[in-house]
Design an enzyme around this catalytic site. Structure first.
Site, mmCIF file in Angstrom:
data_model
loop_
_atom_site.group_PDB
_atom_site.id
_atom_site.type_symbol
_atom_site.label_atom_id
_atom_site.label_comp_id
_atom_site.label_asym_id
_atom_site.label_seq_id
_atom_site.Cartn_x
_atom_site.Cartn_y
_atom_site.Cartn_z
ATOM 1 N N SER A 51 0.861 -1.186 0.000
ATOM 2 C CA SER A 51 0.000 0.000 0.000
ATOM 3 C C SER A 51 0.895 1.232 0.000
ATOM 4 O O SER A 51 1.524 1.560 1.008
ATOM 5 C CB SER A 51 -0.914 0.005 1.227
ATOM 6 O OG SER A 51 -1.838 -1.047 1.152
ATOM 7 N N LYS A 92 -7.314 1.730 -2.821
ATOM 8 C CA LYS A 92 -6.860 1.277 -1.499
ATOM 9 C C LYS A 92 -6.864 2.430 -0.502
ATOM 10 O O LYS A 92 -7.241 2.262 0.671
ATOM 11 C CB LYS A 92 -5.461 0.672 -1.590
ATOM 12 C CG LYS A 92 -4.860 0.242 -0.235
ATOM 13 C CD LYS A 92 -5.741 -0.784 0.476
ATOM 14 C CE LYS A 92 -5.249 -1.110 1.879
ATOM 15 N NZ LYS A 92 -4.001 -1.871 1.914
ATOM 16 N N LYS A 143 0.339 5.703 8.081
ATOM 17 C CA LYS A 143 0.925 5.930 6.760
ATOM 18 C C LYS A 143 -0.164 6.058 5.698
ATOM 19 O O LYS A 143 -0.140 6.953 4.849
ATOM 20 C CB LYS A 143 1.896 4.802 6.444
ATOM 21 C CG LYS A 143 2.531 4.833 5.060
ATOM 22 C CD LYS A 143 1.830 3.911 4.073
ATOM 23 C CE LYS A 143 1.890 2.468 4.502
ATOM 24 N NZ LYS A 143 1.221 1.550 3.528
#
Length: 296
Positions: A99, A174, A242
């Site tokens: 990701s 995502k 993140k």
């Protein structure tokens, strides 16, 4: 011997280990590399092959899959003399399941294309349980022909496998997924604290909530975490922090307002700052408890 493509797997963490093992179970020849010897030993025990370096892992591979924490790690394993692009054969397909930022995926696809290497970005959702059970949702960006060629591999890893658009699209979807998940966990955490402070039977309450409109995959997957205060990492706060940075930055770039998402991003950041970054993201419950006066 098998006619299935040879797979190199780079990154054997919480997600990468069970995912690579599912490919081995499906009959694929998997050679893996990671920095932790115990993870390599686990791969070998599952029937895979351990490589001494990235170069050794990818040299004979038809498909290279990367599953590492963030953009800097993707760049570290793909670029440079010891990286994937310098050692994989032209015509191979690189599938990055990490990701990362959409722009990192776009840049990687361009750099790989110059070396004759095809690329898909294919991040996943479903956490450790989804990886173990091979029921991940896989959102893919790239060319249709490349997607079609690797779809059997992806279907050995997940239940929902969808091409979402050109390079970077998988990462954009995502990012949206992580926004929804974080907001959902935060809402569940607030509900848990509210219910407990009201003297309600929490187990019964979560059961009935799960059967109504408030039900969700998040509530189903994380219910026991909330009930047992079990925050062993399936997906760490550090990684969700993140990801919230990725989605808020990407939203700013395209001019999309994320008022609730921005607040939850700050709550994730505060939990991390309080030393809970290594816990599962269901530990957002701890942040709500602290705000509600509990001595967590």
């Amino acid at each position: 011997m098998t006619d299935l493509p040879k797979v190199a797997w780079i990154g054997l963490g919480i997600m990468g280990s069970p995912m690579s093992e599912n490919l081995i179970k499906a009959g694929y020849d998997v050679t893996g590399f990671t920095l932790e010897q115990d993870k390599l030993d686990r791969l070998v025990a599952a029937g895979g092959t351990a490589a001494a370096s990235i170069a050794d892992a990818v040299r004979d591979a038809d498909v290279v899959i990367t599953m590492v924490p963030a953009s800097p790690q993707v760049e570290a394993v793909t670029y440079g003399p010891g990286g994937i692009l310098a050692n994989v054969r032209p015509g191979a397909l690189l599938v990055d399941m990490s990701s990362i930022t959409p722009q990192t995926s776009v840049d990687l696809a361009k750099a790989a294309g110059e070396k004759g290497v095809r690329v898909l970005d294919a991040p996943v959702s479903g956490g450790e349980a989804g990886a173990v059970e091979a029921v991940l949702s896989i959102m893919v960006g790239g060319e249709q022909a490349d997607f079609d060629s690797v779809k059997p591999i992806l279907e050995a890893l997940g239940r929902t496998v969808v091409l979402c658009g050109p390079h970077g699209s998988g990462q954009t979807v995502k990012a949206a997924n992580q926004l929804i998940v974080a907001v959902n966990i935060q809402a569940c955490a607030e509900a848990v604290v509210f219910l407990e402070k009201s003297g309600v039977d929490l187990k019964a309450a979560l059961e009935v909530l799960g059967g109504g409109l408030a039900g969700s995959t998040v509530l189903t997957r994380k219910k026991d975490n909330f009930l047992n205060r079990d925050f062993a990492p399936g997906f760490r706060i550090d990684l969700h922090h993140k990801d919230m940075g990725i989605v808020t930055d990407a939203a700013r770039t395209v001019g999309a307002a994320l008022p609730v998402g921005a607040v939850v991003a700050q709550l994730v950041a505060s939990l991390r700052a309080q030393g809970d970054g290594g816990l599962d993201h269901s530990a957002l419950l701890r942040a709500v408890e602290r705000l509600s006066g509990a001595g967590v």
